[in-house]
Motif scaffolding. Structure first.
Motif, PDB file in Angstrom:
ATOM      1  N   ILE A  11      -0.817   5.466  10.861  1.00 43.29           N
ATOM      2  CA  ILE A  11      -1.365   4.124  10.672  1.00 43.29           C
ATOM      3  C   ILE A  11      -0.652   3.453   9.501  1.00 43.29           C
ATOM      4  O   ILE A  11      -0.511   4.038   8.431  1.00 43.29           O
ATOM      5  CB  ILE A  11      -2.880   4.202  10.374  1.00 43.29           C
ATOM      6  CG1 ILE A  11      -3.625   4.910  11.499  1.00 43.29           C
ATOM      7  CG2 ILE A  11      -3.464   2.817  10.105  1.00 43.29           C
ATOM      8  CD1 ILE A  11      -3.400   4.332  12.870  1.00 43.29           C
ATOM      9  N   LYS A  12      -0.221   2.221   9.715  1.00 41.48           N
ATOM     10  CA  LYS A  12       0.417   1.462   8.646  1.00 41.48           C
ATOM     11  C   LYS A  12      -0.566   0.419   8.137  1.00 41.48           C
ATOM     12  O   LYS A  12      -1.026  -0.442   8.890  1.00 41.48           O
ATOM     13  CB  LYS A  12       1.699   0.791   9.129  1.00 41.48           C
ATOM     14  CG  LYS A  12       2.524   0.204   7.986  1.00 41.48           C
ATOM     15  CD  LYS A  12       3.778  -0.490   8.468  1.00 41.48           C
ATOM     16  CE  LYS A  12       4.886   0.506   8.686  1.00 41.48           C
ATOM     17  NZ  LYS A  12       6.186  -0.184   8.906  1.00 41.48           N
ATOM     18  N   VAL A  13      -0.902   0.527   6.846  1.00 38.00           N
ATOM     19  CA  VAL A  13      -1.914  -0.315   6.214  1.00 38.00           C
ATOM     20  C   VAL A  13      -1.277  -1.176   5.123  1.00 38.00           C
ATOM     21  O   VAL A  13      -0.520  -0.672   4.293  1.00 38.00           O
ATOM     22  CB  VAL A  13      -3.019   0.554   5.556  1.00 38.00           C
ATOM     23  CG1 VAL A  13      -4.100  -0.318   4.939  1.00 38.00           C
ATOM     24  CG2 VAL A  13      -3.620   1.536   6.547  1.00 38.00           C
ATOM     25  N   LEU A  14      -1.605  -2.454   5.135  1.00 39.08           N
ATOM     26  CA  LEU A  14      -1.240  -3.332   4.033  1.00 39.08           C
ATOM     27  C   LEU A  14      -2.467  -3.489   3.154  1.00 39.08           C
ATOM     28  O   LEU A  14      -3.536  -3.881   3.637  1.00 39.08           O
ATOM     29  CB  LEU A  14      -0.805  -4.705   4.548  1.00 39.08           C
ATOM     30  CG  LEU A  14      -0.586  -5.773   3.467  1.00 39.08           C
ATOM     31  CD1 LEU A  14       0.599  -5.411   2.562  1.00 39.08           C
ATOM     32  CD2 LEU A  14      -0.380  -7.146   4.103  1.00 39.08           C
ATOM     33  N   VAL A  15      -2.330  -3.158   1.867  1.00 36.58           N
ATOM     34  CA  VAL A  15      -3.410  -3.354   0.896  1.00 36.58           C
ATOM     35  C   VAL A  15      -2.986  -4.473  -0.047  1.00 36.58           C
ATOM     36  O   VAL A  15      -1.901  -4.408  -0.640  1.00 36.58           O
ATOM     37  CB  VAL A  15      -3.706  -2.060   0.098  1.00 36.58           C
ATOM     38  CG1 VAL A  15      -4.788  -2.313  -0.939  1.00 36.58           C
ATOM     39  CG2 VAL A  15      -4.120  -0.929   1.039  1.00 36.58           C
ATOM     40  N   VAL A  16      -3.831  -5.494  -0.169  1.00 39.47           N
ATOM     41  CA  VAL A  16      -3.553  -6.641  -1.030  1.00 39.47           C
ATOM     42  C   VAL A  16      -4.652  -6.720  -2.084  1.00 39.47           C
ATOM     43  O   VAL A  16      -5.829  -6.856  -1.748  1.00 39.47           O
ATOM     44  CB  VAL A  16      -3.507  -7.957  -0.216  1.00 39.47           C
ATOM     45  CG1 VAL A  16      -3.151  -9.127  -1.127  1.00 39.47           C
ATOM     46  CG2 VAL A  16      -2.536  -7.856   0.950  1.00 39.47           C
ATOM     47  N   VAL A  37       0.999   3.324   3.435  1.00 35.93           N
ATOM     48  CA  VAL A  37       0.392   2.177   2.764  1.00 35.93           C
ATOM     49  C   VAL A  37       1.449   1.320   2.088  1.00 35.93           C
ATOM     50  O   VAL A  37       2.289   1.818   1.343  1.00 35.93           O
ATOM     51  CB  VAL A  37      -0.654   2.629   1.717  1.00 35.93           C
ATOM     52  CG1 VAL A  37      -1.328   1.426   1.076  1.00 35.93           C
ATOM     53  CG2 VAL A  37      -1.698   3.549   2.355  1.00 35.93           C
ATOM     54  N   ILE A  38       1.385   0.038   2.365  1.00 35.19           N
ATOM     55  CA  ILE A  38       2.216  -0.950   1.689  1.00 35.19           C
ATOM     56  C   ILE A  38       1.292  -1.693   0.747  1.00 35.19           C
ATOM     57  O   ILE A  38       0.264  -2.240   1.178  1.00 35.19           O
ATOM     58  CB  ILE A  38       2.855  -1.917   2.698  1.00 35.19           C
ATOM     59  CG1 ILE A  38       3.758  -1.136   3.657  1.00 35.19           C
ATOM     60  CG2 ILE A  38       3.621  -3.021   1.987  1.00 35.19           C
ATOM     61  CD1 ILE A  38       4.058  -1.873   4.924  1.00 35.19           C
ATOM     62  N   ALA A  39       1.607  -1.705  -0.528  1.00 38.32           N
ATOM     63  CA  ALA A  39       0.765  -2.337  -1.537  1.00 38.32           C
ATOM     64  C   ALA A  39       1.370  -3.665  -1.976  1.00 38.32           C
ATOM     65  O   ALA A  39       2.561  -3.730  -2.299  1.00 38.32           O
ATOM     66  CB  ALA A  39       0.614  -1.411  -2.740  1.00 38.32           C
ATOM     67  N   SER A  40       0.554  -4.702  -1.963  1.00 36.65           N
ATOM     68  CA  SER A  40       0.987  -6.030  -2.401  1.00 36.65           C
ATOM     69  C   SER A  40       0.047  -6.541  -3.483  1.00 36.65           C
ATOM     70  O   SER A  40      -1.165  -6.637  -3.254  1.00 36.65           O
ATOM     71  CB  SER A  40       0.988  -7.015  -1.232  1.00 36.65           C
ATOM     72  OG  SER A  40       1.972  -6.670  -0.293  1.00 36.65           O
ATOM     73  N   PRO A  41       0.586  -6.902  -4.657  1.00 32.21           N
ATOM     74  CA  PRO A  41      -0.257  -7.369  -5.755  1.00 32.21           C
ATOM     75  C   PRO A  41      -0.664  -8.841  -5.654  1.00 32.21           C
ATOM     76  O   PRO A  41      -1.474  -9.309  -6.444  1.00 32.21           O
ATOM     77  CB  PRO A  41       0.614  -7.125  -6.987  1.00 32.21           C
ATOM     78  CG  PRO A  41       2.013  -7.232  -6.470  1.00 32.21           C
ATOM     79  CD  PRO A  41       1.981  -6.734  -5.059  1.00 32.21           C
ATOM     80  N   THR A  42      -0.107  -9.563  -4.678  1.00 34.69           N
ATOM     81  CA  THR A  42      -0.474 -10.972  -4.497  1.00 34.69           C
ATOM     82  C   THR A  42      -0.631 -11.266  -3.008  1.00 34.69           C
ATOM     83  O   THR A  42      -0.017 -10.614  -2.159  1.00 34.69           O
ATOM     84  CB  THR A  42       0.593 -11.939  -5.052  1.00 34.69           C
ATOM     85  OG1 THR A  42       1.782 -11.830  -4.260  1.00 34.69           O
ATOM     86  CG2 THR A  42       0.911 -11.663  -6.515  1.00 34.69           C
ATOM     87  N   ALA A  43      -1.433 -12.278  -2.717  1.00 31.25           N
ATOM     88  CA  ALA A  43      -1.619 -12.686  -1.329  1.00 31.25           C
ATOM     89  C   ALA A  43      -0.322 -13.245  -0.753  1.00 31.25           C
ATOM     90  O   ALA A  43      -0.009 -13.009   0.415  1.00 31.25           O
ATOM     91  CB  ALA A  43      -2.740 -13.720  -1.244  1.00 31.25           C
ATOM     92  N   ALA A  44       0.453 -13.960  -1.561  1.00 30.20           N
ATOM     93  CA  ALA A  44       1.718 -14.517  -1.073  1.00 30.20           C
ATOM     94  C   ALA A  44       2.668 -13.395  -0.642  1.00 30.20           C
ATOM     95  O   ALA A  44       3.294 -13.469   0.422  1.00 30.20           O
ATOM     96  CB  ALA A  44       2.363 -15.391  -2.151  1.00 30.20           C
ATOM     97  N   GLU A  45       2.753 -12.343  -1.454  1.00 31.97           N
ATOM     98  CA  GLU A  45       3.590 -11.203  -1.086  1.00 31.97           C
ATOM     99  C   GLU A  45       3.019 -10.512   0.147  1.00 31.97           C
ATOM    100  O   GLU A  45       3.760 -10.065   1.032  1.00 31.97           O
ATOM    101  CB  GLU A  45       3.695 -10.217  -2.247  1.00 31.97           C
ATOM    102  CG  GLU A  45       4.651  -9.068  -1.953  1.00 31.97           C
ATOM    103  CD  GLU A  45       4.731  -8.077  -3.101  1.00 31.97           C
ATOM    104  OE1 GLU A  45       4.471  -6.886  -2.851  1.00 31.97           O
ATOM    105  OE2 GLU A  45       5.060  -8.495  -4.231  1.00 31.97           O
TER     106      GLU A  45
END
Length: 138
Positions: A11-16, A37-45
């Motif tokens: 499963i590939k998960v984006l966490v924002v 898991v792909i981690a993004s510190p901003t909604a734009a990213e």
């Protein structure tokens, strides 16, 4: 991984989340159950990642500067289908109560979970959401 938790292998998960500690902890929790898991510190990213990756689910905070989680998920829902519009999304936020759940659903999330949440609850929620049919928004 604890045997009582569902496996998230494959499963590939984006966490924002704009909170660095929460982002790292959520990434670790889901990763321990096998998720990529792909981690993004901003909604734009996060919005960029949605358009570049083939994701199975989005886990997003709602209280973030510049673009909040509600604006983020509305932007996702306005994308073309091939760019990620139909990806299931979980609002994972410190805000709890029926009014916050309703606001999350109205914005385009399919589930709302208050943090802090036990690992089991987060994993079970994610596992349950990824079994949703992909055309649930149509």
């Amino acid at each position: 991984m604890d045997n009582k938790n569902p496996s998230l292998c494959g499963i590939k998960v984006l966490v924002v989340d704009d909170n660095e500690d929460t982002l790292a902890l959520t990434k670790l929790m889901l990763g321990l159950c096998g998720a990529e898991v792909i981690a993004s510190p901003t909604a734009a990213e996060g919005l960029e990642q949605v358009q570049m990756q083939r994701l199975d689910i989005i886990v997003s905070d709602v209280s973030m500067p510049y673009m909040d989680g509600y604006q983020f998920i509305r932007a996702v829902r306005n994308l073309p289908a091939h760019k990620g519009r139909d990806i299931p999304a979980l609002a994972f936020t410190a805000f709890h109560g029926p009014e916050y759940s309703a606001r999350a659903f109205d914005a385009g999330f399919q589930a709302h979970l208050s943090k802090p949440a036990p690992l089991e609850m987060l994993v079970e929620t994610v596992a349950g959401m990824i079994s949703l049919p992909r055309n649930f928004l149509n």
